[in-house]
Design a protein around this motif. Structure first.
Motif, PDB file in Angstrom:
ATOM      1  N   CYS A  56     -27.710 -56.128 -55.138  1.00 53.95           N
ATOM      2  CA  CYS A  56     -27.089 -55.543 -53.943  1.00 53.95           C
ATOM      3  C   CYS A  56     -27.497 -56.309 -52.688  1.00 53.95           C
ATOM      4  CB  CYS A  56     -27.471 -54.070 -53.818  1.00 53.95           C
ATOM      5  SG  CYS A  56     -26.732 -53.005 -55.080  1.00 53.95           S
ATOM      6  N   LYS A  57     -28.753 -56.718 -52.629  1.00 50.20           N
ATOM      7  CA  LYS A  57     -29.198 -57.533 -51.494  1.00 50.20           C
ATOM      8  C   LYS A  57     -28.418 -58.844 -51.437  1.00 50.20           C
ATOM      9  CE  LYS A  57     -34.017 -56.141 -50.664  1.00 50.20           C
ATOM     10  NZ  LYS A  57     -35.419 -56.619 -50.631  1.00 50.20           N
ATOM     11  N   ALA A  58     -28.213 -59.460 -52.598  1.00 55.29           N
ATOM     12  CA  ALA A  58     -27.499 -60.740 -52.644  1.00 55.29           C
ATOM     13  C   ALA A  58     -26.059 -60.581 -52.154  1.00 55.29           C
ATOM     14  CB  ALA A  58     -27.524 -61.294 -54.067  1.00 55.29           C
ATOM     15  N   ILE A  59     -25.403 -59.471 -52.554  1.00 51.22           N
ATOM     16  CA  ILE A  59     -24.029 -59.212 -52.097  1.00 51.22           C
ATOM     17  C   ILE A  59     -23.997 -59.095 -50.579  1.00 51.22           C
ATOM     18  CG2 ILE A  59     -22.162 -57.508 -52.077  1.00 51.22           C
ATOM     19  CD1 ILE A  59     -22.934 -56.825 -54.984  1.00 51.22           C
ATOM     20  N   MET A  60     -24.910 -58.305 -50.044  1.00 50.75           N
ATOM     21  CA  MET A  60     -24.911 -58.045 -48.602  1.00 50.75           C
ATOM     22  C   MET A  60     -25.229 -59.316 -47.815  1.00 50.75           C
ATOM     23  SD  MET A  60     -26.641 -54.723 -46.860  1.00 50.75           S
ATOM     24  CE  MET A  60     -26.069 -54.135 -45.256  1.00 50.75           C
ATOM     25  N   GLU A  61     -26.199 -60.087 -48.285  1.00 49.42           N
ATOM     26  CA  GLU A  61     -26.570 -61.323 -47.590  1.00 49.42           C
ATOM     27  C   GLU A  61     -25.421 -62.332 -47.618  1.00 49.42           C
ATOM     28  OE1 GLU A  61     -30.185 -62.708 -49.330  1.00 49.42           O
ATOM     29  OE2 GLU A  61     -31.362 -60.977 -48.660  1.00 49.42           O
ATOM     30  N   ARG A  62     -24.719 -62.411 -48.749  1.00 51.41           N
ATOM     31  CA  ARG A  62     -23.581 -63.336 -48.845  1.00 51.41           C
ATOM     32  C   ARG A  62     -22.484 -62.960 -47.862  1.00 51.41           C
ATOM     33  NH1 ARG A  62     -19.122 -62.300 -51.630  1.00 51.41           N
ATOM     34  NH2 ARG A  62     -20.162 -60.838 -53.055  1.00 51.41           N
ATOM     35  N   LEU A  63     -22.176 -61.666 -47.775  1.00 53.61           N
ATOM     36  CA  LEU A  63     -21.104 -61.223 -46.880  1.00 53.61           C
ATOM     37  C   LEU A  63     -21.488 -61.401 -45.413  1.00 53.61           C
ATOM     38  CD1 LEU A  63     -20.036 -58.017 -48.844  1.00 53.61           C
ATOM     39  CD2 LEU A  63     -18.699 -60.110 -48.571  1.00 53.61           C
ATOM     40  N   PHE A  99     -32.263 -56.638 -41.200  1.00 50.97           N
ATOM     41  CA  PHE A  99     -32.119 -57.075 -39.809  1.00 50.97           C
ATOM     42  C   PHE A  99     -31.020 -58.138 -39.766  1.00 50.97           C
ATOM     43  CE2 PHE A  99     -36.102 -54.995 -39.732  1.00 50.97           C
ATOM     44  CZ  PHE A  99     -36.506 -54.787 -38.420  1.00 50.97           C
ATOM     45  N   VAL A 100     -29.938 -57.861 -39.038  1.00 48.58           N
ATOM     46  CA  VAL A 100     -28.803 -58.782 -38.923  1.00 48.58           C
ATOM     47  C   VAL A 100     -28.670 -59.211 -37.469  1.00 48.58           C
ATOM     48  CG1 VAL A 100     -26.317 -59.088 -39.249  1.00 48.58           C
ATOM     49  CG2 VAL A 100     -27.614 -57.660 -40.848  1.00 48.58           C
ATOM     50  N   VAL A 101     -28.526 -60.524 -37.251  1.00 51.41           N
ATOM     51  CA  VAL A 101     -28.474 -61.074 -35.890  1.00 51.41           C
ATOM     52  C   VAL A 101     -27.108 -61.707 -35.643  1.00 51.41           C
ATOM     53  CG1 VAL A 101     -29.438 -62.837 -34.358  1.00 51.41           C
ATOM     54  CG2 VAL A 101     -30.962 -61.452 -35.778  1.00 51.41           C
ATOM     55  N   ASN A 102     -26.574 -61.459 -34.451  1.00 53.51           N
ATOM     56  CA  ASN A 102     -25.336 -62.094 -34.001  1.00 53.51           C
ATOM     57  C   ASN A 102     -25.704 -63.367 -33.246  1.00 53.51           C
ATOM     58  OD1 ASN A 102     -22.834 -62.777 -32.931  1.00 53.51           O
ATOM     59  ND2 ASN A 102     -22.801 -61.103 -31.437  1.00 53.51           N
ATOM     60  N   ARG A 117     -16.989 -54.084 -41.444  1.00 50.71           N
ATOM     61  CA  ARG A 117     -16.344 -54.791 -42.551  1.00 50.71           C
ATOM     62  C   ARG A 117     -17.374 -55.150 -43.623  1.00 50.71           C
ATOM     63  NH1 ARG A 117     -12.200 -59.173 -42.382  1.00 50.71           N
ATOM     64  NH2 ARG A 117     -12.595 -59.404 -40.142  1.00 50.71           N
ATOM     65  N   ILE A 118     -18.514 -55.689 -43.197  1.00 52.94           N
ATOM     66  CA  ILE A 118     -19.566 -56.079 -44.146  1.00 52.94           C
ATOM     67  C   ILE A 118     -20.027 -54.872 -44.951  1.00 52.94           C
ATOM     68  CG2 ILE A 118     -21.972 -56.854 -44.294  1.00 52.94           C
ATOM     69  CD1 ILE A 118     -21.292 -58.644 -41.792  1.00 52.94           C
ATOM     70  N   ARG A 119     -20.240 -53.745 -44.260  1.00 56.03           N
ATOM     71  CA  ARG A 119     -20.714 -52.547 -44.957  1.00 56.03           C
ATOM     72  C   ARG A 119     -19.698 -52.044 -45.972  1.00 56.03           C
ATOM     73  NH1 ARG A 119     -19.634 -48.265 -42.109  1.00 56.03           N
ATOM     74  NH2 ARG A 119     -18.571 -47.279 -43.849  1.00 56.03           N
ATOM     75  N   LYS A 120     -18.422 -51.989 -45.576  1.00 50.94           N
ATOM     76  CA  LYS A 120     -17.390 -51.472 -46.470  1.00 50.94           C
ATOM     77  C   LYS A 120     -17.226 -52.359 -47.702  1.00 50.94           C
ATOM     78  CE  LYS A 120     -14.439 -48.674 -45.480  1.00 50.94           C
ATOM     79  NZ  LYS A 120     -14.229 -47.238 -45.792  1.00 50.94           N
TER      80      LYS A 120
END
Length: 471
Positions: A56-63, A99-102, A117-120
Motif C-alpha cells: 500500500c505504501k508503494a502504491i501511494m508513493e508511486r501515485l 508527509f507529502v510536499v508540493n 485524486r491520489i487518495r481516491k
C-alpha cells in the motif's frame, strides 16, 4: 457490552504546523515548506500484515510521484492501546503518517485537488488488491486538516494517540465526534469526523441518493480533471455509512469543481424553499436550479463541516436535531449537539448564546476572522451565478406547456370506453373501488382489508404497467 469498546470517536484538527515541523526535522532532517504547501495524513494499514503495508505504501508513493509531488517520508504514529476493549484491539490497524510536499508545481487549490485524486486512486488500487474492507484507509489527505480517530470511546482518544499529549501540538480548531452505530457496524475507518464533516442523525434518503449519484456517474464531468474525472468515481459505496457517503459526495462537489464548501452544503441540505415567502427570489432560484442537479440528502441531521478555511454547521430543514452555540468574550466559538459540553464555562464569559434554527447555517470564516450570518453567506452564494435566468430558460413547466404549446385534447368517444379499459387492464373492481370515489369525491378511497394480490413482478397474470412500480 464492553465499556472499553467504543463505536468510534475522533477529532479533526486544523494542521498543527509547529508540531509537524518539529517531527519532519527530527525524523527526516528536513524543513517543511510554508503551511499550505505540504500535507500530512494518518493512514490505517491492515493489522498483522507487513506485506500489505509495504504494498500500500508503494502504491501511494508511486501515485504521489506521478502527480509531480514528493513523499518526504513516513512516521509511525505513537499509540497506547492498553485501555482498548477486545473488539477494537482485535481490529486495531497500524497507523502511520505520510508527509507529502508540493515542490511549487501547483497553487494551493490545485494541490488539494491532486491530493484528493491520489487518495481516491490509492484506495481503489488497494481495494482491488486486498478487498473493499481490508483495513487500509486514508483518514484524510489535505494541507489544511488532519484527523485522529478510531474505534474508541471519547475518553480514549487523547489517551490512545500520544501526539495529542505533546504540548507543541497546537491547532486553531477542532471538530469532535462520538459515534453511536445504528445502520452499520463500528469499525476504525467508520469513526468520525471523516474528511470534511461529522454528523449527528440519519440520512433517510440514502438509498435514493446513492442510486442517483451512481446513475449520473456516466455523464459526470469536471473541468478540473477532464477525461480523468472517472478516477474520482464512484462517489458512493455500500461499504460506507450514511455519513461516509455524504462526506464523499461533499468532497467531490467541493474539490472536483469550483464550488465553495458552503455552496456544496447548501446543495446537499437545502432549507425549506418551496412556498417559503421569507426567502429572497435569489435564494429560491438557487435552490430550484440545484434541485435539478442534486437531490436533498434528507433526514433528521445536524452536519458540522470544515475545509480548513471554513468551519460551520447546518441543521436539517425540519430542525429534528439539537444544535447550540456559544461565543465567549475572548472570541472562542463552541457549537455542539448537546447542552453542557463545557460545564466549567461561566456564564459571565459568554457573549452570545443561541441555537441553530431549522435549515440555517452557522459559519466561521478563518480568512476574514468572523462569524458569517446565514443570510449573508447564502445570498452571496446564490448571487454568484444567474440562477433565476437559468431556471426561467431551462425548466419546462408541463401545465404551462400544455396551455401554450401542448396538443389539444381530443374528444372522448364513449363507444370505445370498454375496449380501452380492457386494453389497459382496468377491472370492474378497480373502477368501482378506486376510480369512482376519486371521480366523485376528488380523493383516494380508503380501505382496511389490505391487498393480498401477488407483486406484479411475481404474478402470472397480466398486470398494468403502473403495478410494477411500488414505493
Amino acid at each position: 457490552c464492553d465499556p472499553a469498546s467504543g463505536d468510534g470517536a475522533g477529532v479533526l484538527f486544523g494542521m498543527p504546523d509547529s508540531f509537524m515541523r518539529s517531527k519532519a526535522q527530527e525524523l527526516f532532517g528536513a524543513e517543511l515548506p510554508p503551511q499550505g504547501e505540504y500535507a500530512v495524513s494518518n493512514v490505517f494499514f491492515p493489522p498483522h500484515n507487513s506485506t500489505a503495508l509495504e504494498d500500500c505504501k508503494a502504491i501511494m508513493e508511486r501515485l504521489v510521484k506521478e502527480r509531480g509531488l514528493k513523499v518526504l517520508g513516513w512516521r509511525p504514529v505513537p499509540v497506547d492501546n492498553s485501555m482498548l476493549g477486545r473488539d477494537p484491539l482485535d481490529s486495531e490497524p497500524v497507523t502511520e503518517q505520510i508527509f507529502v510536499v508540493n515542490p511549487g508545481k501547483y497553487n494551493n487549490r490545485e494541490f488539494e485537488q491532486e491530493l484528493m485524486r491520489i487518495r481516491k486512486v490509492t484506495e481503489d488500487e488497494a481495494a482491488a488488491m486486498l478487498g473493499p474492507e481490508s483495513g487500509f484507509y486514508i483518514n484524510s489527505l489535505t494541507s489544511h486538516t488532519i484527523t485522529y480517530k478510531g474505534q474508541l470511546t471519547p475518553e480514549q482518544v487523547a489517551a490512545y494517540f500520544l501526539d495529542l499529549k505533546d504540548p507543541t501540538f497546537i491547532s486553531h480548531m477542532g471538530l469532535v465526534h462520538s459515534r453511536f452505530s445504528t445502520n452499520t457496524f463500528p469499525s476504525w475507518e467508520r469513526a468520525q469526523p471523516i474528511r470534511m464533516m461529522c454528523h449527528n442523525g440519519e440520512i433517510n434518503t440514502l438509498r435514493g441518493n446513492k442510486n442517483w449519484m451512481y446513475s449520473r456517474g456516466g455523464i459526470m464531468a469536471s473541468d478540473i480533471y477532464g477525461d480523468e474525472t472517472m478516477q474520482l468515481l464512484p462517489a458512493t459505496s455500500d461499504h460506507m455509512s450514511d455519513s461516509g457517503n455524504f462526506d464523499s459526495v461533499l468532497e467531490l462537489l467541493t474539490k472536483g469543481s469550483n464550488r465553495s464548501l458552503p455552496e456544496s452544503v447548501m446543495m446537499m441540505i437545502p432549507e425549506a424553499w418551496q412556498d417559503n415567502d421569507n426567502l429572497s427570489d435569489t435564494k429560491k432560484a438557487f435552490y430550484e436550479y440545484n434541485s435539478c442537479v442534486m437531490e436533498p440528502w434528507d433526514g433528521p441531521a445536524m452536519v458540522a463541516f470544515t475545509d480548513g478555511r471554513y468551519i460551520g454547521a447546518t441543521l436539517d430543514r425540519n430542525g429534528l436535531r439539537p444544535s447550540r452555540y456559544y461565543v465567549t468574550k475572548d472570541d472562542h466559538v463552541m457549537l455542539s449537539s448537546e447542552i453542557g459540553v463545557c460545564p466549567d464555562l461561566p456564564d459571565a464569559e459568554v457573549k452570545i448564546k443561541h441555537r441553530l434554527e431549522p435549515g440555517k447555517m452557522f459559519l466561521v470564516d478563518f480568512d476574514t476572522q468572523r462569524i458569517v450570518p446565514d443570510d449573508e453567506i447564502k445570498e452571496e452564494v446564490a448571487s454568484m451565478r444567474p440562477y433565476a435566468e437559468w431556471v426561467e430558460n431551462g425548466i419546462i413547466d408541463l401545465e404551462t406547456w400544455v396551455k401554450t404549446d401542448g396538443m389539444p385534447r381530443s374528444k372522448m368517444d364513449f363507444k370505445l370506453t370498454n375496449k380501452k379499459l380492457n386494453m389497459f387492464g382496468y377491472s370492474t373492481e378497480k373502477l368501482e373501488m378506486l376510480l369512482l370515489p376519486m371521480a366523485v369525491g376528488g380523493k383516494e378511497a380508503l380501505g382496511s382489508m389490505g391487498n393480498d394480490a401477488a407483486l406484479a413482478v411475481l404474478s402470472e397474470k397480466p398486470r398494468q404497467v403502473s403495478d410494477y412500480f411500488k414505493q
